[in-house]
Motif scaffolding. Sequence first.
Motif, PDB file in Angstrom:
ATOM      1  N   MET A 189       1.437 -96.565  58.749  1.00 43.26           N
ATOM      2  CA  MET A 189       2.018 -96.435  60.078  1.00 43.26           C
ATOM      3  C   MET A 189       1.167 -97.231  61.062  1.00 43.26           C
ATOM      4  SD  MET A 189       2.779 -92.368  60.183  1.00 43.26           S
ATOM      5  CE  MET A 189       2.573 -92.485  61.957  1.00 43.26           C
ATOM      6  N   PRO A 190       1.760 -97.831  62.082  1.00 38.49           N
ATOM      7  CA  PRO A 190       0.960 -98.553  63.081  1.00 38.49           C
ATOM      8  C   PRO A 190      -0.086 -97.639  63.711  1.00 38.49           C
ATOM      9  CG  PRO A 190       3.281 -99.045  63.350  1.00 38.49           C
ATOM     10  CD  PRO A 190       3.205 -97.933  62.353  1.00 38.49           C
ATOM     11  N   GLY A 191      -1.271 -98.185  63.936  1.00 41.83           N
ATOM     12  CA  GLY A 191      -2.358 -97.419  64.528  1.00 41.83           C
ATOM     13  C   GLY A 191      -2.340 -97.459  66.041  1.00 41.83           C
ATOM     14  N   GLU A 192      -3.302 -96.753  66.634  1.00 41.94           N
ATOM     15  CA  GLU A 192      -3.379 -96.649  68.089  1.00 41.94           C
ATOM     16  C   GLU A 192      -3.599 -98.003  68.760  1.00 41.94           C
ATOM     17  OE1 GLU A 192      -4.935 -92.746  66.394  1.00 41.94           O
ATOM     18  OE2 GLU A 192      -4.695 -94.840  65.808  1.00 41.94           O
ATOM     19  N   HIS A 193      -4.218 -98.946  68.044  1.00 48.79           N
ATOM     20  CA  HIS A 193      -4.548-100.233  68.658  1.00 48.79           C
ATOM     21  C   HIS A 193      -3.709-101.374  68.080  1.00 48.79           C
ATOM     22  CE1 HIS A 193      -8.471 -97.851  68.980  1.00 48.79           C
ATOM     23  NE2 HIS A 193      -7.938 -97.867  70.182  1.00 48.79           N
ATOM     24  N   TRP A 194      -2.564-101.036  67.525  1.00 49.08           N
ATOM     25  CA  TRP A 194      -1.662-102.043  66.949  1.00 49.08           C
ATOM     26  C   TRP A 194      -1.367-103.159  67.956  1.00 49.08           C
ATOM     27  CZ3 TRP A 194       0.571-103.232  62.372  1.00 49.08           C
ATOM     28  CH2 TRP A 194       1.755-103.981  62.368  1.00 49.08           C
ATOM     29  N   ALA A 195      -1.124-102.799  69.194  1.00 45.48           N
ATOM     30  CA  ALA A 195      -0.733-103.789  70.207  1.00 45.48           C
ATOM     31  C   ALA A 195      -1.877-104.711  70.610  1.00 45.48           C
ATOM     32  CB  ALA A 195      -0.177-103.080  71.441  1.00 45.48           C
ATOM     33  N   LEU A 196      -3.128-104.361  70.259  1.00 48.42           N
ATOM     34  CA  LEU A 196      -4.265-105.212  70.611  1.00 48.42           C
ATOM     35  C   LEU A 196      -4.404-106.415  69.697  1.00 48.42           C
ATOM     36  CD1 LEU A 196      -7.076-102.609  71.430  1.00 48.42           C
ATOM     37  CD2 LEU A 196      -5.458-103.727  72.982  1.00 48.42           C
ATOM     38  N   PHE A 197      -3.634-106.461  68.600  1.00 42.10           N
ATOM     39  CA  PHE A 197      -3.735-107.561  67.642  1.00 42.10           C
ATOM     40  C   PHE A 197      -2.647-108.590  67.881  1.00 42.10           C
ATOM     41  CE2 PHE A 197      -6.117-104.179  65.754  1.00 42.10           C
ATOM     42  CZ  PHE A 197      -7.150-104.817  65.101  1.00 42.10           C
ATOM     43  N   THR A 198      -2.925-109.818  67.506  1.00 40.85           N
ATOM     44  CA  THR A 198      -1.957-110.892  67.704  1.00 40.85           C
ATOM     45  C   THR A 198      -0.731-110.657  66.823  1.00 40.85           C
ATOM     46  OG1 THR A 198      -2.865-112.271  65.933  1.00 40.85           O
ATOM     47  CG2 THR A 198      -3.859-112.501  68.129  1.00 40.85           C
ATOM     48  N   PRO A 199       0.410-111.228  67.205  1.00 41.59           N
ATOM     49  CA  PRO A 199       1.588-111.128  66.339  1.00 41.59           C
ATOM     50  C   PRO A 199       1.320-111.646  64.928  1.00 41.59           C
ATOM     51  CG  PRO A 199       2.230-111.897  68.515  1.00 41.59           C
ATOM     52  CD  PRO A 199       0.724-111.869  68.493  1.00 41.59           C
ATOM     53  N   ALA A 200       0.516-112.705  64.826  1.00 40.69           N
ATOM     54  CA  ALA A 200       0.202-113.252  63.499  1.00 40.69           C
ATOM     55  C   ALA A 200      -0.605-112.254  62.678  1.00 40.69           C
ATOM     56  CB  ALA A 200      -0.568-114.565  63.656  1.00 40.69           C
ATOM     57  N   ALA A 201      -1.528-111.544  63.315  1.00 42.46           N
ATOM     58  CA  ALA A 201      -2.335-110.555  62.606  1.00 42.46           C
ATOM     59  C   ALA A 201      -1.479-109.391  62.132  1.00 42.46           C
ATOM     60  CB  ALA A 201      -3.457-110.057  63.506  1.00 42.46           C
ATOM     61  N   GLY A 244      -7.821 -92.620  55.658  1.00 41.12           N
ATOM     62  CA  GLY A 244      -6.715 -93.565  55.657  1.00 41.12           C
ATOM     63  C   GLY A 244      -6.643 -94.468  56.860  1.00 41.12           C
ATOM     64  N   THR A 245      -7.475 -94.221  57.889  1.00 37.85           N
ATOM     65  CA  THR A 245      -7.516 -95.115  59.046  1.00 37.85           C
ATOM     66  C   THR A 245      -7.950 -96.516  58.612  1.00 37.85           C
ATOM     67  OG1 THR A 245      -7.983 -93.364  60.634  1.00 37.85           O
ATOM     68  CG2 THR A 245      -8.664 -95.580  61.249  1.00 37.85           C
ATOM     69  N   ILE A 246      -7.239 -97.545  59.088  1.00 36.41           N
ATOM     70  CA  ILE A 246      -7.607 -98.939  58.799  1.00 36.41           C
ATOM     71  C   ILE A 246      -8.240 -99.516  60.058  1.00 36.41           C
ATOM     72  CG2 ILE A 246      -6.827-101.201  58.035  1.00 36.41           C
ATOM     73  CD1 ILE A 246      -4.404 -99.837  56.773  1.00 36.41           C
ATOM     74  N   GLN A 247      -9.553 -99.708  60.006  1.00 40.07           N
ATOM     75  CA  GLN A 247     -10.293-100.318  61.111  1.00 40.07           C
ATOM     76  C   GLN A 247     -10.459-101.812  60.863  1.00 40.07           C
ATOM     77  OE1 GLN A 247     -13.959 -97.808  61.135  1.00 40.07           O
ATOM     78  NE2 GLN A 247     -13.454 -97.561  63.279  1.00 40.07           N
ATOM     79  N   LYS A 269      -8.194 -99.587  65.529  1.00 37.07           N
ATOM     80  CA  LYS A 269      -7.441 -99.023  64.412  1.00 37.07           C
ATOM     81  C   LYS A 269      -6.058 -99.672  64.400  1.00 37.07           C
ATOM     82  CE  LYS A 269      -8.366 -94.978  66.221  1.00 37.07           C
ATOM     83  NZ  LYS A 269      -8.437 -93.529  66.501  1.00 37.07           N
ATOM     84  N   ILE A 270      -5.865-100.569  63.448  1.00 37.52           N
ATOM     85  CA  ILE A 270      -4.602-101.299  63.396  1.00 37.52           C
ATOM     86  C   ILE A 270      -3.507-100.497  62.716  1.00 37.52           C
ATOM     87  CG2 ILE A 270      -5.123-102.503  61.226  1.00 37.52           C
ATOM     88  CD1 ILE A 270      -3.716-104.983  62.426  1.00 37.52           C
ATOM     89  N   ALA A 271      -3.862 -99.608  61.794  1.00 34.17           N
ATOM     90  CA  ALA A 271      -2.852 -98.845  61.066  1.00 34.17           C
ATOM     91  C   ALA A 271      -3.516 -97.672  60.350  1.00 34.17           C
ATOM     92  CB  ALA A 271      -2.119 -99.741  60.061  1.00 34.17           C
ATOM     93  N   HIS A 272      -2.683 -96.819  59.748  1.00 36.56           N
ATOM     94  CA  HIS A 272      -3.151 -95.691  58.951  1.00 36.56           C
ATOM     95  C   HIS A 272      -2.338 -95.630  57.657  1.00 36.56           C
ATOM     96  CE1 HIS A 272      -5.324 -93.970  62.416  1.00 36.56           C
ATOM     97  NE2 HIS A 272      -4.267 -94.339  63.124  1.00 36.56           N
ATOM     98  N   VAL A 273      -3.012 -95.510  56.522  1.00 33.83           N
ATOM     99  CA  VAL A 273      -2.319 -95.270  55.258  1.00 33.83           C
ATOM    100  C   VAL A 273      -1.779 -93.837  55.292  1.00 33.83           C
ATOM    101  CG1 VAL A 273      -2.536 -95.158  52.740  1.00 33.83           C
ATOM    102  CG2 VAL A 273      -3.851 -96.860  54.039  1.00 33.83           C
ATOM    103  N   ILE A 274      -0.511 -93.651  54.962  1.00 30.21           N
ATOM    104  CA  ILE A 274       0.062 -92.314  55.028  1.00 30.21           C
ATOM    105  C   ILE A 274      -0.554 -91.426  53.948  1.00 30.21           C
ATOM    106  CG2 ILE A 274       2.187 -93.243  56.005  1.00 30.21           C
ATOM    107  CD1 ILE A 274       3.570 -92.679  53.343  1.00 30.21           C
ATOM    108  N   SER A 275      -0.560 -90.117  54.199  1.00 24.39           N
ATOM    109  CA  SER A 275      -1.323 -89.195  53.358  1.00 24.39           C
ATOM    110  C   SER A 275      -0.859 -89.183  51.909  1.00 24.39           C
ATOM    111  CB  SER A 275      -1.274 -87.784  53.941  1.00 24.39           C
ATOM    112  OG  SER A 275       0.056 -87.321  54.005  1.00 24.39           O
TER     113      SER A 275
END
Length: 319
Positions: A189-201, A244-247, A269-275
């Motif tokens: 799932m998208p993380g709290e800081h998903w919007a801080l990354f470039t579209p390419a990322a 599962g947090t992806i930093q 945190k760009i995303a989280h692996v679901i449980s």
Amino acid sequence: MKIEVLKPGAQTQAQDLGRYGYQGLGVPVSGVMDEWSHRLANLLAGNSGDEATLEIVLTGPTLRFEAATRIAICGADLSARLNGRRLRPDRAVDVPAGGVLEFGACEAGLRAYLAVRGGLAITPLMGSRSSYVRGGFGGFAGRALRKGDVLLAPDASGRPAPRGPGVRPILPSSVPREPRGQAVPLRVMPGEHWALFTPAAREALLQAEFRITAQSDRMGYRLEGPPLERSTPGELVSEAMSFGTIQVPNDGQPIVLMAERHGTGGYPKIAHVISVDLPRLAQLGPQQTLRFQAVTLETAQALYLQREQLLATLRDALL
């Protein structure tokens, strides 16, 4: 009942579901990496609660059981043998007095979980029997097993036996079955800081393949792939972390936080692996590749509830 360690294996630790409530004091949750296999092994062995299991990594121990009991081994297939007879994962097995359990070559997966009927007699520390080897506390003497150690378990000879020795429930395994060399899909799932990354990322996270590096352990899995760049640089206030947090550190190479993660961190945190996919991740090791697939919160919640219903059905059938 005594269980004697004849050979310790590469890294065999006592674990349960974790030590919650102390992260504010700097104490990690710890606990099993593959919750599904741990819980399944306990149910098959006839344990109704969260008893400690042995988390066995890659190369397993050799154990001698003083008295008859029931065990279950779930998760990775590490070529287990009882008195020379091959055992398959995800089954309950009756062990005779004096029985010797040994493990051989790793056939599939990375981590196996051994549950003993009645659990292991380990004194809880801060509400958990989990080992935290990096800190030297919890579990069995705060460390992995060594040759000559003696584990204690309740005498199960006088208890009513749970149903179905040899039963293999029709339930999904946490061990990925993708062909060798193929990337294993994990849902995020998208993380709290998903919007801080470039579209390419953001596109790269969901399209590229990432390799697990050798600098990976129970604290976190370091991944190697296309750098994930932020659209705006800058420091962030430290926030709570979860399994599962992806930093993404400054080098752009993501880290998936695992069972022994720190309580807080300042990388975005760009995303989280679901449980429900964390057990699959725990069965992967260095040099294996994975890829991420985006799902919604509603999908992640539905998958979690389905998994819990499967375990409840099994519990009703066995206990």
